[in-house]
Scaffold this active site. Structure first.
Site: not given
Length: 651
Positions: A219, A221, A370, A377, A507
């Site tokens: 991955d 990030d 949220k 982003h 992660d």
């Protein structure tokens, strides 16, 4: 006998070996004869002599215990209840399975010494702390001959001399021997202090043989790219501004600043009740770690709201991997680090509403926050692209690690949810402009976890020159090209990378690891950056001391919980209060509000449970693997089942 007459002095090291042989004769049955020694310990009317170690004996009696000993400095209570068993200390592994650790022991900075006297079945205890590295304890003239001195001391440096002014009827006429720490500890069978845990270690939950791994996946990030704290501030500020400017929340909210260190990864947020809480692996709420906004919720209110400390599994896991879209979420878990500033914003706004008596619906607030953070982003990507060094940690050793894998004939691939431009600027910082050449396959904007669950979502080729996606039919995955979307099924079909030959690092326990290990048989590695802080705290000497003392208190409480006399009950209550204080102190050193990411007071957290289920290995940084060869096998170290002294299982 009054133990208040004891005194503590300092002695020199050169005296420590004077009467070593006398000590051995004095303290052990072998030197004095089993029968005579037992009689001398028990008094003129010998009692049953019991013990878990051959050189650690004591008498069992129903006589009332004494409370005429000095108070332990800086302690709320003492070991003044009769000790019918040894001060057992559970042996723990060295973080082989981090969340199952019971605690660690320490030499300092304060040196604990618990002294126990037994005379004709009556037990007296006294506890001291001293910063001196050489301790001398003198027993002022004692009216009893049948005294036996033991200690529950661990790792005290230097030497201790125990002297006794024997009574006139002591026919031996000999003075007490000197005792050195190594000898003393050896006699009592105490445990040596474990070494500090290596911050750069790789921990195994499941046996993993790297010789079987031919393909390494990553991955991006928080796996390859580790962000600075400035990233949390950026996401928080962008989400907060979106709430005010686009969703028309009160202007005063724009003044609410990010509070670093408030929340930790792995917490649950109850959407219906508007509570942020910590749950252990048995779905039990950790009382004292439930917050509405920034304010702790009293335990009584928590129990009233949930009617129990244990939450039903359907309530907690309604966010399951294959849950139908029409199922309403009740509770969500903060499983990745991007969610930490999001929860910080949610709690800040909720606190603002509570303090200003503004009515709000917890679920509406949750969804607004949220949406605000997630919609930010794309803005965050643009800001980071223009100022990458302000947000991304440099790590030159990643290139060394990748070069070693390629030299060993391993295949590498990248699967990330981030867009190419954002990934490209970060990878250029980490690996240079030709970073794509390290990978055999590069997949961006993969939309995990759907990448692992969807059956047919075609790959699309991305042209970095024109900065657009092409509509060509993709039949094979080629090195040097950038792919968008797709599915893991197509990845496996086109490459032949299947099963245990693939090791994928991420992660997020759910989005990155769960499906590939449960559905596709890949091996998995978790990058948990919080391990650095957790292990640094774990290695702190004060924390080790507190854990040691906490375990001793817990053992004593367990042994004497059936006591019924008023005096016994009072002492037990004092012990319980001190135990509660210790548990709170050992929690707050990790995080003042919620404690460790990996533990509640006495159980692994829910996050730990899922991590250990979905990850074969885990570590704080990917490049910690540089210390291991590509043929290394990681073995999980299993601790023995926790057992009581009588042999009954505690499970």
């Amino acid at each position: 006998m009054c133990l208040a007459d004891w005194s503590i002095h300092v002695m020199e090291d050169d005296e420590k070996n004077k009467r070593r042989s006398q000590l051995w004769d004095w303290i052990t049955p072998a030197g004095r004869g089993e029968e005579n020694w037992s009689r001398e310990v028990a008094g003129s009317n010998p009692k049953e002599v019991v013990g878990s170690e051959p050189t650690f004996l004591w008498t069992k009696s129903g006589k009332p215990f004494r409370k005429n000993h000095p108070q332990l400095p800086n302690r709320d209570s003492n070991l003044d209840l009769r000790i019918l068993g040894s001060l057992a200390q559970h042996e723990t592994s060295a973080l082989a399975n981090y969340a199952t650790e019971a605690g660690y022991y320490s030499k300092g900075p304060h040196l604990p010494l618990a002294l126990l006297f037994i005379h004709e079945g009556a037990t007296f205890t006294s506890n001291y702390e001293t910063k001196d590295h050489h301790v001398l304890v003198d027993l002022v003239p004692c009216v009893y001959r049948e005294c036996f001195l033991t200690a529950a001391a661990t790792g005290i440096p230097g030497s201790m001399r125990l002297t006794h002014d024997w009574m006139a009827d002591n026919k031996s006429g000999q003075s007490s021997p000197d005792i050195t720490c190594d000898m003393f500890v050896g006699c009592l069978g105490t445990k040596k202090l474990p070494p500090d845990v290596n911050i750069e270690a790789v921990f195994a939950c499941n046996e993993l043989d790297l010789k079987e791994v031919n393909v390494y996946g990553f991955d991006y990030d928080y796996t390859l790219a580790c962000y600075k704290p400035s990233m949390d501030y950026l996401l928080y500020n962008l989400g907060r501004d979106t709430l005010v400017k686009k969703l028309k929340y009160p202007d005063s909210i724009s003044k609410l600043e990010y509070r670093p260190g408030f929340a930790v990864r792995g917490l649950h947020y109850d959407i219906e009740k508007g509570l942020l809480l910590k749950i252990d692996s048995f779905l039990q709420i950790q009382l004292g770690s439930v917050y509405r906004g920034l304010s702790p919720v009293p335990n009584e209110e928590v129990l009233r709201l949930y009617r129990n400390k244990t939450i039903p599994i359907d309530y907690v896991e309604s966010h399951g991997r294959h849950q139908p879209a029409f199922v309403k979420l009740k509770m969500i878990q903060l499983a990745d680090l991007f969610s930490v500033p999001e929860m910080g914003l949610l709690c800040n706004v909720a606190e603002y509403f509570e303090k200003n008596h503004i009515e709000y619906h917890p679920e509406i607030l949750f969804r607004d926050v949220k949406k605000s953070v997630q919609s930010s982003h794309s803005i965050m990507h643009n800001i980071v692209e223009n100022n990458v060094t302000d947000y991304l940690e440099q790590n030159s050793t990643i290139q060394t690690y990748f070069e070693g894998l390629i030299k060993a004939g391993k295949k590498l691939f990248l699967v990330t949810n981030s867009p190419f431009r954002f990934v490209n600027i970060g990878m250029e910082l980490l690996l240079g402009e030709e970073w794509i050449n390290f990978f055999d396959v590069v997949i961006v904007q993969a939309r995990k976890p759907r990448f692992f669950t969807d059956e047919s979502r075609p790959f699309r080729v991305y042209d970095p020159v024109s900065k657009r996606q092409l509509w060509d039919h993709v039949t094979k995955l080629e090195k040097g090209k950038i792919y968008y979307e797709g599915t893991v099924k197509q990845l496996q079909d086109m490459t032949g990378w299947n099963g245990q030959q693939v090791l994928y690092f991420g992660d997020h326990p759910y989005s990155d690891l769960a499906d590939v290990t449960l559905e596709h048989g890949w091996r998995t590695g978790a990058i948990i950056t919080e391990l650095t802080h957790e292990i640094e705290t774990l290695n702190n000497s004060t924390f080790k001391f507190d854990c040691n003392w906490l375990q001793m208190l817990t053992q004593l409480i367990e042994d004497h919980q059936s006591a019924t006399t008023p005096e016994d009950v009072t002492v037990l209550g004092e012990w319980m209060k001190e135990r509660d204080d210790l548990r709170q102190r050992t929690k707050c050193v990790f995080n003042e509000q919620f404690g460790s990411v990996f533990r509640t007071y006495h159980n692994p957290t829910y996050f730990s449970r899922r991590l250990f289920r979905f990850a074969d290995i885990y570590t704080s940084n990917l490049t910690n693997l540089l210390k291991y060869s590509v043929n290394h096998t990681f073995y999980p170290r299993r601790a023995a089942l926790s057992r009581r002294r009588d042999g009954a299982s505690c499970d």
